[in-house]
Design a protein around this motif. Structure first.
Motif, PDB file in Angstrom:
ATOM      1  N   ASP A  23       0.877  -1.163   0.000  1.00 36.89           N
ATOM      2  CA  ASP A  23       0.000   0.000   0.000  1.00 36.89           C
ATOM      3  C   ASP A  23       0.924   1.226   0.000  1.00 36.89           C
ATOM      4  OD1 ASP A  23      -1.676   2.138   0.998  1.00 36.89           O
ATOM      5  OD2 ASP A  23      -3.036   0.628   1.851  1.00 36.89           O
ATOM      6  N   HIS A  24       0.622   2.200  -0.814  1.00 35.43           N
ATOM      7  CA  HIS A  24       1.513   3.367  -0.889  1.00 35.43           C
ATOM      8  C   HIS A  24       1.633   4.104   0.445  1.00 35.43           C
ATOM      9  CE1 HIS A  24       0.832   3.603  -5.498  1.00 35.43           C
ATOM     10  NE2 HIS A  24       1.717   2.705  -5.157  1.00 35.43           N
ATOM     11  N   ARG A  25       0.655   3.910   1.294  1.00 33.97           N
ATOM     12  CA  ARG A  25       0.697   4.589   2.596  1.00 33.97           C
ATOM     13  C   ARG A  25       1.609   3.873   3.593  1.00 33.97           C
ATOM     14  NH1 ARG A  25      -5.739   4.312   3.273  1.00 33.97           N
ATOM     15  NH2 ARG A  25      -5.150   2.169   2.797  1.00 33.97           N
ATOM     16  N   THR A  26       2.055   2.692   3.237  1.00 32.86           N
ATOM     17  CA  THR A  26       2.829   1.891   4.187  1.00 32.86           C
ATOM     18  C   THR A  26       4.190   2.533   4.459  1.00 32.86           C
ATOM     19  OG1 THR A  26       1.758  -0.085   3.346  1.00 32.86           O
ATOM     20  CG2 THR A  26       3.775  -0.406   4.630  1.00 32.86           C
ATOM     21  N   THR A  27       4.476   2.737   5.713  1.00 33.77           N
ATOM     22  CA  THR A  27       5.794   3.268   6.054  1.00 33.77           C
ATOM     23  C   THR A  27       6.826   2.153   5.967  1.00 33.77           C
ATOM     24  OG1 THR A  27       5.484   2.761   8.385  1.00 33.77           O
ATOM     25  CG2 THR A  27       4.815   4.974   7.645  1.00 33.77           C
TER      26      THR A  27
ATOM     27  N   GLY B  47      -7.384  -3.716  14.602  1.00 29.46           N
ATOM     28  CA  GLY B  47      -8.390  -2.807  15.147  1.00 29.46           C
ATOM     29  C   GLY B  47      -7.780  -1.446  15.438  1.00 29.46           C
ATOM     30  N   TRP B  48      -8.572  -0.409  15.227  1.00 33.33           N
ATOM     31  CA  TRP B  48      -8.107   0.959  15.496  1.00 33.33           C
ATOM     32  C   TRP B  48      -9.192   1.670  16.315  1.00 33.33           C
ATOM     33  CZ3 TRP B  48      -3.315   2.241  13.259  1.00 33.33           C
ATOM     34  CH2 TRP B  48      -2.833   3.523  13.574  1.00 33.33           C
ATOM     35  N   LEU B  49      -8.812   2.174  17.474  1.00 31.42           N
ATOM     36  CA  LEU B  49      -9.787   2.814  18.356  1.00 31.42           C
ATOM     37  C   LEU B  49     -10.129   4.222  17.865  1.00 31.42           C
ATOM     38  CD1 LEU B  49      -8.307   1.659  21.761  1.00 31.42           C
ATOM     39  CD2 LEU B  49     -10.633   1.155  20.974  1.00 31.42           C
ATOM     40  N   VAL B  50     -11.399   4.573  17.999  1.00 35.09           N
ATOM     41  CA  VAL B  50     -11.875   5.926  17.709  1.00 35.09           C
ATOM     42  C   VAL B  50     -12.199   6.578  19.049  1.00 35.09           C
ATOM     43  CG1 VAL B  50     -13.630   7.301  16.550  1.00 35.09           C
ATOM     44  CG2 VAL B  50     -12.871   5.126  15.531  1.00 35.09           C
ATOM     45  N   LEU B  51     -11.625   7.730  19.301  1.00 33.17           N
ATOM     46  CA  LEU B  51     -11.795   8.392  20.594  1.00 33.17           C
ATOM     47  C   LEU B  51     -12.661   9.640  20.448  1.00 33.17           C
ATOM     48  CD1 LEU B  51      -8.173   8.123  22.054  1.00 33.17           C
ATOM     49  CD2 LEU B  51      -9.968   6.383  21.895  1.00 33.17           C
ATOM     50  N   SER B  52     -13.347   9.978  21.540  1.00 37.46           N
ATOM     51  CA  SER B  52     -14.268  11.113  21.498  1.00 37.46           C
ATOM     52  C   SER B  52     -13.510  12.422  21.305  1.00 37.46           C
ATOM     53  CB  SER B  52     -15.077  11.186  22.794  1.00 37.46           C
ATOM     54  OG  SER B  52     -14.254  11.619  23.862  1.00 37.46           O
ATOM     55  N   THR B  53     -14.200  13.360  20.650  1.00 38.04           N
ATOM     56  CA  THR B  53     -13.619  14.684  20.409  1.00 38.04           C
ATOM     57  C   THR B  53     -14.300  15.744  21.262  1.00 38.04           C
ATOM     58  OG1 THR B  53     -15.111  14.901  18.537  1.00 38.04           O
ATOM     59  CG2 THR B  53     -12.873  14.143  18.071  1.00 38.04           C
ATOM     60  N   VAL B  54     -15.189  15.318  22.148  1.00 38.14           N
ATOM     61  CA  VAL B  54     -15.771  16.247  23.129  1.00 38.14           C
ATOM     62  C   VAL B  54     -15.431  15.720  24.521  1.00 38.14           C
ATOM     63  CG1 VAL B  54     -17.654  16.895  21.591  1.00 38.14           C
ATOM     64  CG2 VAL B  54     -18.018  15.077  23.284  1.00 38.14           C
ATOM     65  N   GLY B  72     -11.497  -3.130   2.813  1.00 32.75           N
ATOM     66  CA  GLY B  72     -10.870  -3.938   3.855  1.00 32.75           C
ATOM     67  C   GLY B  72     -11.539  -3.872   5.207  1.00 32.75           C
ATOM     68  N   VAL B  73     -12.541  -3.001   5.365  1.00 30.32           N
ATOM     69  CA  VAL B  73     -13.153  -2.856   6.699  1.00 30.32           C
ATOM     70  C   VAL B  73     -14.038  -4.065   7.002  1.00 30.32           C
ATOM     71  CG1 VAL B  73     -14.707  -1.478   8.127  1.00 30.32           C
ATOM     72  CG2 VAL B  73     -13.022  -0.356   6.641  1.00 30.32           C
ATOM     73  N   LEU B  74     -13.849  -4.636   8.180  1.00 32.39           N
ATOM     74  CA  LEU B  74     -14.544  -5.858   8.563  1.00 32.39           C
ATOM     75  C   LEU B  74     -15.663  -5.616   9.557  1.00 32.39           C
ATOM     76  CD1 LEU B  74     -11.302  -7.957   9.063  1.00 32.39           C
ATOM     77  CD2 LEU B  74     -12.912  -8.189   7.166  1.00 32.39           C
ATOM     78  N   ALA B  75     -15.477  -4.653  10.442  1.00 36.15           N
ATOM     79  CA  ALA B  75     -16.487  -4.432  11.477  1.00 36.15           C
ATOM     80  C   ALA B  75     -16.258  -3.093  12.154  1.00 36.15           C
ATOM     81  CB  ALA B  75     -16.431  -5.536  12.536  1.00 36.15           C
ATOM     82  N   VAL B  76     -17.334  -2.550  12.680  1.00 34.08           N
ATOM     83  CA  VAL B  76     -17.232  -1.391  13.573  1.00 34.08           C
ATOM     84  C   VAL B  76     -17.986  -1.764  14.846  1.00 34.08           C
ATOM     85  CG1 VAL B  76     -17.750   1.046  13.940  1.00 34.08           C
ATOM     86  CG2 VAL B  76     -17.160   0.225  11.636  1.00 34.08           C
ATOM     87  N   LEU B  77     -17.299  -1.684  15.960  1.00 31.60           N
ATOM     88  CA  LEU B  77     -17.926  -1.958  17.256  1.00 31.60           C
ATOM     89  C   LEU B  77     -18.158  -0.645  17.970  1.00 31.60           C
ATOM     90  CD1 LEU B  77     -15.779  -4.912  18.615  1.00 31.60           C
ATOM     91  CD2 LEU B  77     -18.218  -5.001  18.108  1.00 31.60           C
ATOM     92  N   ASP B  78     -19.351  -0.472  18.509  1.00 21.62           N
ATOM     93  CA  ASP B  78     -19.619   0.697  19.334  1.00 21.62           C
ATOM     94  C   ASP B  78     -20.667   0.320  20.368  1.00 21.62           C
ATOM     95  OD1 ASP B  78     -22.291   1.196  18.261  1.00 21.62           O
ATOM     96  OD2 ASP B  78     -21.244   1.767  16.412  1.00 21.62           O
ATOM     97  N   GLU B 122      -8.643  -5.378   7.434  1.00 17.75           N
ATOM     98  CA  GLU B 122      -7.647  -6.381   7.067  1.00 17.75           C
ATOM     99  C   GLU B 122      -6.217  -5.893   7.334  1.00 17.75           C
ATOM    100  OE1 GLU B 122      -8.097  -9.408   6.154  1.00 17.75           O
ATOM    101  OE2 GLU B 122     -10.215  -9.510   5.564  1.00 17.75           O
ATOM    102  N   THR B 123      -5.963  -4.614   7.092  1.00 18.09           N
ATOM    103  CA  THR B 123      -4.617  -4.075   7.318  1.00 18.09           C
ATOM    104  C   THR B 123      -4.708  -2.889   8.276  1.00 18.09           C
ATOM    105  OG1 THR B 123      -4.590  -2.387   5.587  1.00 18.09           O
ATOM    106  CG2 THR B 123      -4.038  -4.651   4.914  1.00 18.09           C
ATOM    107  N   SER B 124      -3.572  -2.560   8.866  1.00 22.91           N
ATOM    108  CA  SER B 124      -3.576  -1.439   9.805  1.00 22.91           C
ATOM    109  C   SER B 124      -3.824  -0.120   9.071  1.00 22.91           C
ATOM    110  CB  SER B 124      -2.258  -1.390  10.584  1.00 22.91           C
ATOM    111  OG  SER B 124      -1.173  -1.183   9.724  1.00 22.91           O
ATOM    112  N   GLU B 125      -3.348  -0.017   7.810  1.00 24.26           N
ATOM    113  CA  GLU B 125      -3.588   1.223   7.064  1.00 24.26           C
ATOM    114  C   GLU B 125      -5.076   1.419   6.809  1.00 24.26           C
ATOM    115  OE1 GLU B 125      -1.361  -1.062   6.090  1.00 24.26           O
ATOM    116  OE2 GLU B 125       0.594  -0.066   6.152  1.00 24.26           O
ATOM    117  N   GLN B 126      -5.759   0.313   6.432  1.00 24.03           N
ATOM    118  CA  GLN B 126      -7.200   0.406   6.173  1.00 24.03           C
ATOM    119  C   GLN B 126      -7.965   0.732   7.454  1.00 24.03           C
ATOM    120  OE1 GLN B 126      -7.531  -3.512   4.552  1.00 24.03           O
ATOM    121  NE2 GLN B 126      -7.391  -2.815   2.417  1.00 24.03           N
ATOM    122  N   ALA B 127      -7.557   0.110   8.546  1.00 23.64           N
ATOM    123  CA  ALA B 127      -8.250   0.357   9.814  1.00 23.64           C
ATOM    124  C   ALA B 127      -8.071   1.801  10.253  1.00 23.64           C
ATOM    125  CB  ALA B 127      -7.712  -0.595  10.884  1.00 23.64           C
ATOM    126  N   ARG B 128      -6.862   2.301  10.078  1.00 21.75           N
ATOM    127  CA  ARG B 128      -6.584   3.672  10.505  1.00 21.75           C
ATOM    128  C   ARG B 128      -7.369   4.684   9.672  1.00 21.75           C
ATOM    129  NH1 ARG B 128      -0.562   6.374  10.953  1.00 21.75           N
ATOM    130  NH2 ARG B 128      -1.225   8.376  11.786  1.00 21.75           N
TER     131      ARG B 128
END
Lengths: 185, 711
Positions: A23-27, B47-54, B72-78, B122-128
């Motif tokens: 992926d091009h974003r991969t560091t 998995g990548w955590l989403v944190l509150s902005t308030v 690549g997104v598999l699930a969103v848990l909330d 599937e990948t950390s880039e996609q999750a982020r």
């Protein structure tokens, strides 16, 4: 496999060639850790502030988290896994081991790669912010503890093993680590 | 084989007390040591955590559909689809779990940076990318993050010790005192920042849960996860072989729980790693403190009155008190003695244990006040402390099981060159630098907690020790190897110590400076019993002979006493009042801290504590923005920790002080290095400049604002 968001690249790492789609974003850091299982290079902050991911790029220090993998093509990457020759540790590694230049060990690969870069930069006569005489003809300044501390300050160690790290780098320098580092690079 | 073992012991010199490089050292210097986020799993999802902005309010909507459609997104848990958790149980350390780890249970947001969702891909880039694209709608409410001394809603909180202790009449004794010090000291919010971010991979297999984690105690994490998910503890296994620092922050946190949820939802392994920025709201922190100290003394410095009142903050979802006033209950007696720990609940993340909780900020205030008292009395600061060295516990009245504080001061003063120190401030110069020296006392509780261990004898004469210990950088694995070798009467090379696995049975965490002592106790008990059995000439079968120990009864039988390590800290600083820069030039800490198992790693760990003190005195400060309720610059560029260039060649050493009631003589050294050392630096800054800095950190702006010495 090449597309608008990914490419097949070839990386030269520790004297070996690795061809992989990224992926091009991969560091470079994530390519090493997630794709090539070279997990010795650590991710401490992922934004260039801690030095844990320090590797040698063409023999010079670089933080792998601020380097895209696609941009590392054609460059020689040396990671912590590429320093020892079989069971024989690099002199910097040996000094860290014997003088306890670490605690948790997580910043250690970055500290060691950084120290190897420091010894080379120093041997080349590069000054630091604490060098008194920075004229090119002055040559390398004495490699004092103060010089080592200044040059190593991009590598954080939260355990606070700094005293032993500086002792280790000092010993490695005295043991001629610079010469063997040139062999590696 | 067994005969060889027993013959060998007669002549073998002890391994405990000898300097040994770390048994996992080669792995650590070659990059072979794998930490939690580095263990490969087939089919791993990220998995990548989403944190509150308030900082306070409710979640009104989450636009998850758009994110689920991303590559690549598999699930969103909330909170709408996450499984319900049980949070009503006592955690291992006797407290309820921090509600911050019970993720996605409701729509309320109690602080900025609260976990509101987990995106798995599937990948950390996609999750982020998906996590950063997730739009969360809030109904914000006014928040209150204002930490000040005058809060009317502050209240006393017990925590690990009674909130309030009181004897005598403080006001009467102060009125009768020849000299009085009355001052307020403040310390900022501070963050652990271990170099390895929190990471966990969860994997379900046929109803069994396995978590590869970075934690300070597998027993702690396995117990909390089993309770949270209402599982049979026997069906949960937590492994944590190498841990990249903890300092109190690596217990059960949002990332492990989120990973376990997602792994069950998806039926595949899921890894969740905190980012450095996320750690500033998810990993805990040390509360800021406001501390008021009132000291009253006779002209000769003898204390008549000692009052230490401390205020810290906690979150609205969890009660944690930073017990800064506790240190006064150990250090100094007075005719009237009063201590008090209070908290105020704010819309902030939950604070937690951070290296020397209570003692680190508390000793800054108390030992600064002692320095002020020495100045007022015209007494040398070392002499003042010697005159007030307590004979019995000031609050408990119990005897001390060893208190060699005075010996630490005498040895430290001799080695530091303290004698003949000119007490006048602001009179020593080295070019642009003003020079000064300072000192302070240190103490930290010496405790042990029940643990179990097994030791196995193998037919080839080797031994395997198994204990759910954690080596977070302390050198525990090596220390336990030495302790085991002595107990078995063999060379350390014949002992293999395995740690970091809940399957090895319950054991104390790496915390409270109690890890190595607690584990050593259990390991030694098992090893000695095994050695006795082997001495009877038992044949060792192929599967080995295993002996199991449990120290619950032995530790429960310990007589009540004041059990602590002590130390004397010395510092020399240089201050440039025209730039505001403060440089520590040298430091010396002398400790009476029990038997030192491995001098090589012990020195390193004590120095590490002293470096934390440099960092706390001069650099660390998490600034909270009142408008947003969040931190400003929550990363390692905005939050400064000491670097190589900040640390001179400092020294740590110790005097003989084996604990009389510990089988190995250990007291614990994980935290005492930081205690008192912050005050030693601050007191040295006073000596250099004549300015008393009662607010940490002593940053350039504050030094500049104080100006040059009057002289």
């Amino acid at each position: 496999m090449a597309s608008s968001t990914s490419s097949v690249i070839t990386l030269h790492i520790n004297g070996e060639k690795f061809t992989l789609p990224v992926d091009h974003r991969t560091t470079l850091l994530d390519a090493l850790r997630e794709r090539l299982t070279l997990t010795g290079t650590k991710k401490g902050c992922d934004q260039g502030q801690c030095g844990a991911c320090t590797v040698l790029l063409d023999g010079r220090r670089a933080v792998a988290c601020l380097q895209l993998a696609v941009a590392a093509e054609g460059r020689e990457v040396t990671t912590i896994e590429g320093l020892a020759e079989g069971d024989r540790l690099h002199p910097v590694q040996q000094a860290f081991l014997e003088l306890d230049g670490y605690q948790c060990g997580y910043c250690t690969p970055g500290q060691i790669c950084s120290a190897i870069g420091v010894l080379r930069e120093h041997a080349e006569g590069r000054p630091s912010a604490v060098t008194d005489d920075i004229r090119p003809e002055a040559g390398p300044p004495p490699l004092t503890a103060e010089e080592i501390r200044e040059r190593m300050s991009g590598n954080l160690c939260r355990c606070g093993a700094y005293v032993a790290i500086v002792e280790a780098v000092t010993r490695a320098a005295a043991d001629g680590a610079t010469e063997s580092e040139e062999a590696v690079a | 084989m067994t005969t060889a073992t027993t013959t060998e012991t007669a002549t073998r010199a002890p391994s405990v007390g000898t300097a040994r490089t770390r048994v996992e050292g080669v792995e650590k210097v070659t990059g072979a040591a794998r930490y939690a986020g580095e263990i490969p799993f087939a089919g791993l999802a990220h998995g990548w955590l989403v944190l509150s902005t308030v900082a306070r309010g409710r979640i009104s909507a989450l636009d998850t559909d758009a994110v689920l459609a991303m590559p690549g997104v598999l699930a969103v848990l909330d909170h709408r689809n996450a499984p319900r958790l049980n949070t009503d149980f006592p955690s291992m350390l006797g407290m309820r779990p921090d509600a911050t780890c019970a993720v996605f249970q409701h729509d309320r947001v109690p602080h900025l940076g609260w976990p509101v969702a987990l995106v798995v891909a599937e990948t950390s880039e996609q999750a982020r990318e998906a996590a950063e694209s997730l739009v969360v709608h809030y109904e914000p409410e006014p928040h209150d993050t204002d930490f000040t001394s005058g809060r009317p809603d502050a209240y006393p909180l017990d925590g690990f010790m009674p909130a309030v202790t009181e004897k005598g009449d403080i006001d009467a004794e102060l009125a009768a005192s020849a000299v009085v010090v009355d001052a307020e000291y403040t310390t900022p919010e501070e963050h652990h920042n271990p170099m390895e971010p929190h990471a966990a991979t969860a994997h379900w297999d046929d109803g069994r849960l396995e978590v590869v984690d970075s934690n300070q105690g597998a027993t702690w994490v396995v117990g909390d996860l089993a309770n949270l998910f209402s599982l049979d503890p026997a069906a949960v296994r937590v492994r944590s072989e190498h841990v990249g620092g903890g300092f109190g922050s690596k217990g059960v946190r949002a990332h492990q729980v989120a990973a376990v949820m997602a792994a069950r939802e998806l039926g595949r392994p899921v890894r969740v790693v905190m980012t450095r920025r996320q750690m500033f709201t998810l990993a805990g922190h040390r509360s800021p403190t406001v501390q008021r100290i009132r000291l009253g003394a006779d002209a000769d410095g003898r204390l008549r009155a000692l009052e230490h009142r401390a205020l810290s903050h906690t979150s609205t979802v969890y009660e944690f008190v930073e017990p800064s006033a506790g240190v006064a209950r150990v250090m100094y007696d007075a005719d009237a003695h009063r201590t008090e720990n209070r908290v105020v609940r704010l819309d902030v993340p939950s604070p937690t244990f951070m290296r020397a909780p209570g003692e680190a900020p508390g000793s800054f205030a108390l030992e600064s006040a002692l320095d002020e008292l020495a100045v007022e009395c015209g007494l040398d600061p070392v002499e003042l402390r010697l005159r007030n060295d307590a004979v019995r516990g000031p609050v408990s009245g119990l005897p001390f099981a060893g208190r060699r504080l005075a010996d630490c001061f005498r040895e430290g003063a001799r080695r530091f060159g303290w004698a003949g120190r000119d007490p006048r401030p602001g009179v020593r110069r080295d070019g642009r630098w003003l020079l000064g020296t300072g000192t302070a006392a240190a103490s930290f509780p010496a405790g042990a907690a029940p643990s179990t261990a097994t030791v196995t004898a193998h037919p080839d004469g080797d031994f395997t020790v198994r204990i759910a210990a954690a080596d977070i950088g302390t050198g525990a694995r090596t220390a336990l190897t030495l302790v085991s070798a002595d107990a078995l009467g063999v060379a350390p090379e014949r002992v293999r110590v395995r740690i970091g696995d809940s399957a090895f049975g319950p054991a104390m965490i790496a915390g409270g400076s109690m890890g190595t002592r607690s584990w050593s106790w259990a390991v030694k008990a098992a090893a000695e019993e095994l050695r006795e059995r082997l001495a009877l000439g038992a044949d060792v079968p192929a599967e080995g002979i295993t002996v199991r120990s449990d120290t619950t009864a032995a530790i429960g039988a310990l007589a009540a006493a004041e059990r602590h390590s002590f130390g004397a800290q010395f510092a020399e600083v240089a201050v440039d009042v025209t730039t505001g820069e403060v440089r520590v030039r040298r430091m010396l800490g002398i400790f009476a801290a029990g038997r030192i198992v491995n001098p090589l790693t012990a020195r390193n760990q004590l120095l590490g504590g002293m470096i934390w003190a440099i960092s706390m005195a001069l650099h660390e400060e998490a600034l909270r923005d009142r408008a947003s309720g969040g931190l400003v610059g929550a990363d390692l560029a905005g939050y400064h920790v000491a670097t190589h260039a900040d640390v001179p060649r400092i020294e740590a050493d110790w005097i003989e002080d084996p604990d009389p009631d510990d089988p190995v003589g250990i007291k614990g050294i994980g935290e005492i290095g930081i205690v008192g050392a912050v005050a030693a630096v601050a007191n040295a800054v006073w000596h250099a400049t004549g300015t008393r800095h009662r607010r940490l950190p002593i940053s350039p702006d504050r030094v500049l604002a104080a100006g040059a010495p009057d002289a």
